[in-house]
Design a protein around this motif. Sequence first.
Motif, PDB file in Angstrom:
ATOM      1  N   ILE A 215      -2.288  -6.048 -19.312  1.00 52.52           N
ATOM      2  CA  ILE A 215      -1.433  -6.792 -18.423  1.00 52.52           C
ATOM      3  C   ILE A 215      -0.880  -5.620 -17.403  1.00 52.52           C
ATOM      4  N   THR A 216      -0.499  -4.707 -17.973  1.00 51.37           N
ATOM      5  CA  THR A 216       0.080  -3.639 -16.984  1.00 51.37           C
ATOM      6  C   THR A 216      -0.992  -2.858 -16.136  1.00 51.37           C
ATOM      7  N   ASN A 217      -2.210  -2.593 -16.748  1.00 47.35           N
ATOM      8  CA  ASN A 217      -3.488  -2.248 -15.866  1.00 47.35           C
ATOM      9  C   ASN A 217      -3.627  -3.453 -14.657  1.00 47.35           C
ATOM     10  N   ALA A 218      -3.971  -4.641 -15.240  1.00 47.45           N
ATOM     11  CA  ALA A 218      -3.972  -5.723 -14.108  1.00 47.45           C
ATOM     12  C   ALA A 218      -3.110  -6.050 -13.112  1.00 47.45           C
ATOM     13  N   VAL A 219      -1.729  -5.587 -13.454  1.00 46.92           N
ATOM     14  CA  VAL A 219      -0.731  -5.793 -12.490  1.00 46.92           C
ATOM     15  C   VAL A 219      -0.964  -4.532 -11.713  1.00 46.92           C
ATOM     16  N   GLU A 220      -1.174  -3.383 -12.040  1.00 44.76           N
ATOM     17  CA  GLU A 220      -1.442  -2.173 -10.983  1.00 44.76           C
ATOM     18  C   GLU A 220      -2.453  -2.418 -10.171  1.00 44.76           C
ATOM     19  N   LEU A 221      -3.518  -3.088 -10.622  1.00 48.51           N
ATOM     20  CA  LEU A 221      -4.637  -3.007  -9.921  1.00 48.51           C
ATOM     21  C   LEU A 221      -4.420  -4.105  -8.719  1.00 48.51           C
ATOM     22  N   CYS A 222      -3.925  -5.213  -8.935  1.00 47.23           N
ATOM     23  CA  CYS A 222      -3.313  -6.072  -8.231  1.00 47.23           C
ATOM     24  C   CYS A 222      -2.603  -5.728  -7.035  1.00 47.23           C
ATOM     25  N   MET A 223      -1.595  -4.873  -7.479  1.00 46.19           N
ATOM     26  CA  MET A 223      -0.634  -4.419  -6.438  1.00 46.19           C
ATOM     27  C   MET A 223      -1.101  -3.310  -5.500  1.00 46.19           C
ATOM     28  N   ASP A 224      -2.141  -2.575  -6.082  1.00 40.64           N
ATOM     29  CA  ASP A 224      -3.015  -1.560  -5.056  1.00 40.64           C
ATOM     30  C   ASP A 224      -3.784  -2.266  -4.282  1.00 40.64           C
ATOM     31  N   ALA A 225      -4.477  -3.360  -4.697  1.00 40.69           N
ATOM     32  CA  ALA A 225      -5.467  -4.116  -3.721  1.00 40.69           C
ATOM     33  C   ALA A 225      -4.318  -4.883  -2.669  1.00 40.69           C
ATOM     34  N   CYS A 226      -3.249  -5.635  -3.178  1.00 46.43           N
ATOM     35  CA  CYS A 226      -2.437  -6.240  -2.137  1.00 46.43           C
ATOM     36  C   CYS A 226      -1.919  -5.211  -0.976  1.00 46.43           C
TER      37      CYS A 226
END
Length: 266
Positions: free
Chosen positions: A236-247
């Motif tokens: 979950i942590t990795n996924a959230v960081e990935l999304c935030m970077d793309a956002c």
Amino acid sequence: MSAAATTGTYSPAAAAGEKRRERKEELRRHLAEDADWPRADGRSFHDCRPAFMQTGPTTAASGSAYAEFGKTKVIVSVFGPRESKKAMMYSDIGRLNCNVSYTTFATPIRGQFAFSFQGTDNKEYSAMLHKTLEGAVMLHTFPKTTVDVFALVLESGGSDLPIIISCASLALADAGIMMYDLVTSVSVSCFGKNIIIDPTSDEEAWQDGSLLVAYMPARKEITQLTLTGEWSDGKITNAVELCMDACSKLCDILRELLKDASSLAE
């Protein structure tokens, strides 16, 4: 002379269904091997689809935006601020109304479900869009008035809600609505131990879980986080960081787009 009769038939829906089954079996095989697999459109796991966005497609609205991510096409129109229907009930803050709907041709016809989903308002998406934008719009700047946001999905190709959110944020900015920051949104899908970003509709159909993040980069604030399926804490942590970077990267694109639009207007 009459035309000769033919006995052969062709069913696009059946052919599409067969391709989806083949894709599902292919994904299962790759998951069993725990290996990277080539996505249908050639992207790597962490590559978003090529995006096209523009402001002002609807001249009758206060502001509008169009977004095209792969096969997903969305148009958002913003009206207001205008006097609220409940004008006698004074409020120190404005009202934000959000409506998401799909065209009748947005997705292939797939049985009875399609008739209940297409061509109608999507109440779940409307509520989630409102919740996401409510924290970004400066409602106190237009008391006793209402801003209406209408999102129409012209074609559904996956990751619909994130694209609706980003497009709505751009349309609000185009309308001159005061905001704390632009809101951009990205989703990821989980397949076994793998995480892929900006999934297509076919990928969403076979995912083990999904995660959506709506983010205001300048304020470093998440306005919406939706999680489905089974996830481990680390994943979950990795996924959230990935999304935030793309956002954040998508937000930079939106800002440049608004600057260009402003320069052309001047």
